[in-house]
Design a protein around this motif. Structure first.
Motif, PDB file in Angstrom:
ATOM      1  N   THR A  93      57.921 -22.618 -43.882  1.00 48.91           N
ATOM      2  CA  THR A  93      56.643 -23.320 -43.763  1.00 48.91           C
ATOM      3  C   THR A  93      55.618 -22.795 -44.755  1.00 48.91           C
ATOM      4  O   THR A  93      55.535 -21.590 -45.011  1.00 48.91           O
ATOM      5  N   GLY A  94      54.806 -23.705 -45.290  1.00 52.79           N
ATOM      6  CA  GLY A  94      53.712 -23.304 -46.171  1.00 52.79           C
ATOM      7  C   GLY A  94      52.694 -24.422 -46.317  1.00 52.79           C
ATOM      8  O   GLY A  94      52.982 -25.596 -46.028  1.00 52.79           O
ATOM      9  N   PRO A  95      51.475 -24.100 -46.769  1.00 58.60           N
ATOM     10  CA  PRO A  95      50.443 -25.118 -46.965  1.00 58.60           C
ATOM     11  C   PRO A  95      50.851 -26.107 -48.060  1.00 58.60           C
ATOM     12  O   PRO A  95      51.536 -25.738 -49.026  1.00 58.60           O
ATOM     13  N   TYR A  96      50.433 -27.346 -47.907  1.00 52.84           N
ATOM     14  CA  TYR A  96      50.638 -28.326 -48.972  1.00 52.84           C
ATOM     15  C   TYR A  96      49.808 -27.922 -50.189  1.00 52.84           C
ATOM     16  O   TYR A  96      48.722 -27.337 -50.058  1.00 52.84           O
ATOM     17  N   ASP A  97      50.322 -28.248 -51.369  1.00 50.09           N
ATOM     18  CA  ASP A  97      49.619 -27.916 -52.600  1.00 50.09           C
ATOM     19  C   ASP A  97      48.202 -28.492 -52.583  1.00 50.09           C
ATOM     20  O   ASP A  97      48.018 -29.679 -52.307  1.00 50.09           O
ATOM     21  N   GLY A  98      47.229 -27.641 -52.871  1.00 48.64           N
ATOM     22  CA  GLY A  98      45.844 -28.088 -52.979  1.00 48.64           C
ATOM     23  C   GLY A  98      45.031 -27.960 -51.713  1.00 48.64           C
ATOM     24  O   GLY A  98      43.799 -28.032 -51.762  1.00 48.64           O
ATOM     25  N   ILE A  99      45.691 -27.773 -50.557  1.00 49.46           N
ATOM     26  CA  ILE A  99      44.969 -27.722 -49.284  1.00 49.46           C
ATOM     27  C   ILE A  99      44.048 -26.507 -49.198  1.00 49.46           C
ATOM     28  O   ILE A  99      42.891 -26.605 -48.774  1.00 49.46           O
ATOM     29  N   LEU A 100      44.543 -25.342 -49.573  1.00 45.40           N
ATOM     30  CA  LEU A 100      43.732 -24.132 -49.456  1.00 45.40           C
ATOM     31  C   LEU A 100      42.482 -24.224 -50.323  1.00 45.40           C
ATOM     32  O   LEU A 100      41.385 -23.818 -49.902  1.00 45.40           O
ATOM     33  N   ASP A 101      42.614 -24.768 -51.515  1.00 40.52           N
ATOM     34  CA  ASP A 101      41.455 -24.912 -52.406  1.00 40.52           C
ATOM     35  C   ASP A 101      40.419 -25.851 -51.806  1.00 40.52           C
ATOM     36  O   ASP A 101      39.211 -25.578 -51.862  1.00 40.52           O
ATOM     37  N   VAL A 102      40.887 -26.941 -51.198  1.00 40.99           N
ATOM     38  CA  VAL A 102      39.968 -27.887 -50.552  1.00 40.99           C
ATOM     39  C   VAL A 102      39.257 -27.228 -49.371  1.00 40.99           C
ATOM     40  O   VAL A 102      38.041 -27.383 -49.202  1.00 40.99           O
ATOM     41  N   LEU A 103      39.980 -26.486 -48.568  1.00 45.04           N
ATOM     42  CA  LEU A 103      39.361 -25.813 -47.428  1.00 45.04           C
ATOM     43  C   LEU A 103      38.311 -24.796 -47.896  1.00 45.04           C
ATOM     44  O   LEU A 103      37.230 -24.688 -47.296  1.00 45.04           O
ATOM     45  N   ARG A 104      38.614 -24.077 -48.952  1.00 48.84           N
ATOM     46  CA  ARG A 104      37.630 -23.123 -49.489  1.00 48.84           C
ATOM     47  C   ARG A 104      36.359 -23.841 -49.923  1.00 48.84           C
ATOM     48  O   ARG A 104      35.241 -23.374 -49.659  1.00 48.84           O
ATOM     49  N   LYS A 105      36.518 -24.974 -50.591  1.00 50.97           N
ATOM     50  CA  LYS A 105      35.355 -25.709 -51.077  1.00 50.97           C
ATOM     51  C   LYS A 105      34.549 -26.308 -49.922  1.00 50.97           C
ATOM     52  O   LYS A 105      33.315 -26.337 -49.972  1.00 50.97           O
ATOM     53  N   LEU A 106      35.233 -26.781 -48.902  1.00 46.81           N
ATOM     54  CA  LEU A 106      34.526 -27.308 -47.734  1.00 46.81           C
ATOM     55  C   LEU A 106      33.703 -26.211 -47.062  1.00 46.81           C
ATOM     56  O   LEU A 106      32.531 -26.406 -46.725  1.00 46.81           O
ATOM     57  N   ARG A 107      34.316 -25.055 -46.880  1.00 42.54           N
ATOM     58  CA  ARG A 107      33.613 -23.955 -46.228  1.00 42.54           C
ATOM     59  C   ARG A 107      32.460 -23.449 -47.087  1.00 42.54           C
ATOM     60  O   ARG A 107      31.391 -23.106 -46.565  1.00 42.54           O
ATOM     61  N   ALA A 108      32.656 -23.420 -48.392  1.00 47.89           N
ATOM     62  CA  ALA A 108      31.585 -23.002 -49.293  1.00 47.89           C
ATOM     63  C   ALA A 108      30.409 -23.972 -49.245  1.00 47.89           C
ATOM     64  O   ALA A 108      29.266 -23.585 -49.528  1.00 47.89           O
ATOM     65  N   SER A 109      30.700 -25.222 -48.853  1.00 50.16           N
ATOM     66  CA  SER A 109      29.647 -26.239 -48.740  1.00 50.16           C
ATOM     67  C   SER A 109      29.032 -26.264 -47.347  1.00 50.16           C
ATOM     68  O   SER A 109      28.205 -27.136 -47.053  1.00 50.16           O
ATOM     69  N   GLY A 110      29.450 -25.365 -46.484  1.00 49.05           N
ATOM     70  CA  GLY A 110      28.871 -25.269 -45.147  1.00 49.05           C
ATOM     71  C   GLY A 110      29.526 -26.139 -44.099  1.00 49.05           C
ATOM     72  O   GLY A 110      28.992 -26.290 -42.992  1.00 49.05           O
ATOM     73  N   ILE A 111      30.681 -26.717 -44.409  1.00 49.78           N
ATOM     74  CA  ILE A 111      31.376 -27.571 -43.449  1.00 49.78           C
ATOM     75  C   ILE A 111      32.095 -26.711 -42.421  1.00 49.78           C
ATOM     76  O   ILE A 111      32.798 -25.751 -42.767  1.00 49.78           O
ATOM     77  N   LYS A 112      31.940 -27.045 -41.132  1.00 54.27           N
ATOM     78  CA  LYS A 112      32.704 -26.390 -40.072  1.00 54.27           C
ATOM     79  C   LYS A 112      34.120 -26.978 -40.084  1.00 54.27           C
ATOM     80  O   LYS A 112      34.284 -28.197 -40.187  1.00 54.27           O
ATOM     81  N   THR A 113      35.119 -26.120 -39.955  1.00 53.95           N
ATOM     82  CA  THR A 113      36.507 -26.594 -40.009  1.00 53.95           C
ATOM     83  C   THR A 113      37.289 -26.128 -38.787  1.00 53.95           C
ATOM     84  O   THR A 113      37.108 -25.013 -38.300  1.00 53.95           O
ATOM     85  N   ALA A 114      38.157 -27.017 -38.311  1.00 56.27           N
ATOM     86  CA  ALA A 114      39.022 -26.691 -37.174  1.00 56.27           C
ATOM     87  C   ALA A 114      40.386 -27.318 -37.396  1.00 56.27           C
ATOM     88  O   ALA A 114      40.510 -28.325 -38.108  1.00 56.27           O
ATOM     89  N   VAL A 115      41.412 -26.729 -36.805  1.00 54.27           N
ATOM     90  CA  VAL A 115      42.731 -27.341 -36.786  1.00 54.27           C
ATOM     91  C   VAL A 115      43.125 -27.527 -35.332  1.00 54.27           C
ATOM     92  O   VAL A 115      42.981 -26.616 -34.513  1.00 54.27           O
ATOM     93  N   VAL A 116      43.578 -28.743 -35.001  1.00 51.60           N
ATOM     94  CA  VAL A 116      43.954 -29.103 -33.632  1.00 51.60           C
ATOM     95  C   VAL A 116      45.367 -29.677 -33.689  1.00 51.60           C
ATOM     96  O   VAL A 116      45.610 -30.666 -34.379  1.00 51.60           O
ATOM     97  N   SER A 117      46.276 -29.057 -32.953  1.00 53.15           N
ATOM     98  CA  SER A 117      47.690 -29.408 -33.084  1.00 53.15           C
ATOM     99  C   SER A 117      48.363 -29.537 -31.730  1.00 53.15           C
ATOM    100  O   SER A 117      47.985 -28.866 -30.763  1.00 53.15           O
ATOM    101  N   ASN A 118      49.390 -30.384 -31.673  1.00 52.72           N
ATOM    102  CA  ASN A 118      50.228 -30.487 -30.479  1.00 52.72           C
ATOM    103  C   ASN A 118      51.332 -29.434 -30.465  1.00 52.72           C
ATOM    104  O   ASN A 118      52.164 -29.417 -29.555  1.00 52.72           O
ATOM    105  N   LYS A 119      51.363 -28.549 -31.468  1.00 50.75           N
ATOM    106  CA  LYS A 119      52.301 -27.430 -31.453  1.00 50.75           C
ATOM    107  C   LYS A 119      51.905 -26.462 -30.340  1.00 50.75           C
ATOM    108  O   LYS A 119      50.726 -26.369 -29.987  1.00 50.75           O
ATOM    109  N   PRO A 120      52.855 -25.687 -29.828  1.00 44.22           N
ATOM    110  CA  PRO A 120      52.485 -24.640 -28.879  1.00 44.22           C
ATOM    111  C   PRO A 120      51.413 -23.724 -29.476  1.00 44.22           C
ATOM    112  O   PRO A 120      51.481 -23.369 -30.654  1.00 44.22           O
ATOM    113  N   ASP A 121      50.450 -23.354 -28.664  1.00 43.46           N
ATOM    114  CA  ASP A 121      49.310 -22.591 -29.179  1.00 43.46           C
ATOM    115  C   ASP A 121      49.730 -21.279 -29.828  1.00 43.46           C
ATOM    116  O   ASP A 121      49.132 -20.850 -30.822  1.00 43.46           O
TER     117      ASP A 121
END
Length: 239
Positions: A108-136
């Motif tokens: 398993t690994g992040p899709y290409d480009g996802i980490l960079d997008v998340l960094r930019k969102l957080r740098a812009s002050g966006i709150k981020t969450a991940v919600v999954s049906n996988k076991p917690d």
């Protein structure tokens, strides 16, 4: 539109988990004496609604159900689940869950480009969450190992909180993040379950076509916004 909060699905959206899901499902099925030669293309159709639904779909496929019939499992038009042995589903799930928790980060690994997008969102002050049906337990492990500092909150399947497409997990995320106005939040996912979750939660939805379903499937299910590259999220979220 400008949003202040971005809620992400995990499998097929931020993480390519198909290799480990496939290996773990085949392991559990083999241990329980069932067909266990499913490919990643098979398993991508099993998942989206949690482990129980995935196991039911695998057993239904073993019994001869067409792949196109599997989508009904877990919906109000489900004619498959009553034909499957509930005790067998539970037995397989009890093998699968701890095995996957211990083997969820091998392929398993992040899709290409996802980490960079998340960094930019957080740098812009966006709150981020991940919600999954996988076991917690698996969600927390993967976030800790692969997304350090990328999410303000991560939620997996747990007792007392209905799994997606029920709105419970997403509503909990918004409450915990302090997002009071639903118009300030957007949901990002790769499947029909994610679109239904967004609707049930009263959120706008952005669908990604690099995950478990694909663009044609998303279009057939009336996705309102579909993107093909992670960086396309930035103007849609930031405005």
């Amino acid at each position: 539109m400008n949003y202040t909060t971005a809620v992400f699905d995990m499998d097929g959206t931020v993480l390519n988990t198909l290799g480990d899901l496939t290996d773990s499902m085949n392991y559990a099925l083999a241990a329980a004496g069932h067909r266990h030669d499913y490919t990643e293309d098979d398993v991508r159709q099993f998942f989206g609604s949690g482990v129980t639904v995935a196991v039911i779909r695998a057993l239904a496929r073993e019994a001869g159900a067409a792949m196109t019939e599997l989508e009904q499992v877990g919906t109000d038009r489900d004619a498959i689940t009553p034909t499957v042995d509930v005790k067998e589903v539970k037995k397989i799930q009890e093998i699968y869950t701890p095995y996957y928790a211990a083997h969820c980060d091998i392929k398993t690994g992040p899709y290409d480009g996802i980490l960079d997008v998340l960094r930019k969102l957080r740098a812009s002050g966006i709150k981020t969450a991940v919600v999954s049906n996988k076991p917690d337990i698996a969600v927390q492990k993967l976030v800790d190992d692969l997304f350090t500092g990328m999410f303000d909150l991560s939620i997996g399947e747990m007792d007392g909180v209905r799994r997606k497409p029920a709105p419970d997990m997403t509503r909990k995320a918004l409450r915990d993040l302090g997002t009071d106005n639903k118009k300030d939040a957007v949901y990002i996912g790769d499947s029909e379950i994610d679109m239904q979750t967004a609707v049930n939660s009263g959120l706008d939805c952005i669908s990604v076509d690099w995950g478990f379903r694909g663009r044609s499937f998303l279009e057939e299910h009336h996705a309102k916004a579909i993107i093909s590259r992670p960086e396309e999220l930035l103007p849609l979220i930031l405005g």
